[in-house]
Design an enzyme around this catalytic site. Structure first.
Site, PDB file in Angstrom:
ATOM      1  N   ARG A   1     -47.444  29.769 -69.742  1.00  0.00           N
ATOM      2  CA  ARG A   1     -46.324  30.711 -69.904  1.00  0.00           C
ATOM      3  C   ARG A   1     -46.670  31.836 -70.877  1.00  0.00           C
ATOM      4  NH1 ARG A   1     -40.910  26.822 -69.962  1.00  0.00           N
ATOM      5  NH2 ARG A   1     -40.758  26.652 -67.697  1.00  0.00           N
TER       6      ARG A   1
ATOM      7  N   LYS B   1     -33.732  14.502 -54.301  1.00  0.00           N
ATOM      8  CA  LYS B   1     -32.317  14.510 -53.919  1.00  0.00           C
ATOM      9  C   LYS B   1     -31.899  15.708 -53.081  1.00  0.00           C
ATOM     10  CE  LYS B   1     -30.775  11.747 -57.846  1.00  0.00           C
ATOM     11  NZ  LYS B   1     -29.855  11.648 -58.980  1.00  0.00           N
TER      12      LYS B   1
ATOM     13  N   GLY C   1     -40.504  23.003 -60.786  1.00  0.00           N
ATOM     14  CA  GLY C   1     -41.349  22.242 -61.699  1.00  0.00           C
ATOM     15  C   GLY C   1     -42.339  21.295 -61.050  1.00  0.00           C
TER      16      GLY C   1
ATOM     17  N   GLY D   1     -35.916  26.548 -62.473  1.00  0.00           N
ATOM     18  CA  GLY D   1     -34.484  26.680 -62.189  1.00  0.00           C
ATOM     19  C   GLY D   1     -34.099  28.100 -61.832  1.00  0.00           C
TER      20      GLY D   1
END
Length: 406
Positions: A35, A198, A355, A378
């Site tokens: 990053r 999920k 991620g 996200g």
């Protein structure tokens, strides 16, 4: 798009928001600096233009408390090594001391402020805190795509303090351009490869993708909710029973739009959630009781790879199985390989984000063989879902008096 070229940078103090939320070891050293590396082009550009830099970031979740292990001081030393120049460090990010340190900066100087989240006002999106931060710069540059979906003081509220003097950094600009490439300018045929545990966390993105792509390949634990919706027998596999009807609705909607959803033909099952579990391969809709699907099977790998090889645009979000366990990692690795091969051999465009996908791309040495790996998990998902990201919208608004959403 509000770009660095819109700002008068020579002899100006640039307040630069970055995402230096990187892992540190117990000795305080940076373990993974991807990053930080991603922001270097922006930092180099600003220095070259004759600006002095006041850099701000968060680290971890100190919840408004000063937590010594979450200080940004070690990151200042790491950044200095990367830049080959001194990086000053301020033990505060607002107040008289920080303001005094900023006043002493000369063109080309770099100052890193202490962790913004040592102040609870940061995550609360407090305007007073944003105004205090704004005193430290003549213009504002947001290069923190990873936090663009947070309505925090330093990412969205602060931009209003810089009317006509706010812009995106080079990383933020690149992230927006790359995601737009998939959702607005995709060459057909385009496929999304969606995995993970999920369905509940991927409903919005699946709904949006049905309007954007030609096909969706679904793997990972979430596939079993779809397989159950189709009447399949899934044994002890992960299923969200509350979302079986939702899965059926997504399948019906895709069919009505002519978008093919590919589900795994077969799976590798285990008799426990354990790398050393007994394993067998079976059809994904005929899993015996007591067994759970932990990876896609050989036929599914072949089917998915063939679909990928015919694509011009590819989006990969989520693993095909429990790739952290070597015995259940083959599906994720080989699907990733197929994406990399389509990119390098045929020139397909491939975007990897989220991620687990980013971690898998790194683990299997795929990152340099795809078109782009997003730095914002996200944030990228919410942008793909069509949501307005506060950190992006605020910069547009600061540079644009017309009231319209981008």
């Amino acid at each position: 798009m509000p770009q660095l070229s819109d700002l008068s940078l020579n002899n100006s103090r640039v307040l630069l928001r970055v995402d230096f939320n990187v892992p540190l070891n117990q000795g305080g050293q940076v373990v993974n600096d991807k990053r930080i590396q991603a922001c270097l082009p922006t930092i180099h550009h600003l220095i070259k233009q004759g600006a002095s830099l006041v850099i701000m970031s968060h680290l971890g979740r100190p919840n408004g408390q000063v937590v010594k292990s979450l200080s940004l001081k070690p990151i200042a030393a790491h950044l200095a090594n990367l830049l080959g120049r001194k990086v000053k460090f301020s033990t505060s990010c607002v107040g008289d001391a920080a303001e005094a340190e900023v006043q002493q900066l000369q063109p080309g100087d770099v100052l890193l402020l202490e962790n913004l989240r040592f102040h609870k006002e940061e995550t609360a999106g407090d305007r007073g805190f944003a105004k205090q931060l704004a005193k430290l710069g003549d213009c504002y540059v947001n290069d923190a795509f990873g936090t663009a979906h947070r309505a925090h003081a330093s990412t969205s509220v602060i931009a209003a303090e810089f009317p006509g003097q706010a812009a995106f950094g080079l990383l933020m600009e690149k992230e927006i351009t790359q995601v737009d490439h998939v959702i607005k300018h995709a060459k057909s045929p385009s496929f999304a490869i969606i995995g993970g545990a999920k369905v509940s966390s991927k409903i919005d993105i699946l709904d949006r993708l049905i309007d954007q792509v030609d096909g969706i390949l679904i793997g990972g634990g979430m596939s079993f909710t779809f397989i159950k919706a189709l009447g399949g027998k899934v044994g002890n596999s992960l299923v969200e029973d509350d979302y079986v009807a939702t899965a059926q609705r997504i399948l019906d909607r895709a069919e009505s739009k002519g978008v093919r959803i590919h589900l795994p033909a077969d799976v590798v099952v285990g008799d426990a959630f354990d790398n050393e579990a007994s394993r067998q391969i079976c059809p994904s809709d005929k899993i015996p009781d007591g067994w759970m699907g932990l990876d896609i099977g050989p036929q599914a790998i072949t089917d998915f790879s063939q679909a990928i090889q015919g694509a011009e645009t590819l989006l990969w979000n989520g693993p095909m199985g429990v790739f952290e366990m070597p015995n259940f990692s083959q599906g994720t690795r080989l699907v990733g390989e197929a994406i990399a091969t389509a990119t390098t051999s045929r020139g397909a465009y491939s975007l990897v984000g989220g991620g687990d996908s980013v971690a898998a791309a790194a683990k299997f040495n795929l990152a340099d063989r795809v078109s782009y790996v997003s730095t914002g998990g996200g944030a990228m998902l919410e942008y793909l879902e069509g949501k307005t990201l506060p950190g992006i919208q605020a910069v547009w608004d600061a540079m644009d008096t017309n009231d319209h959403t981008h």
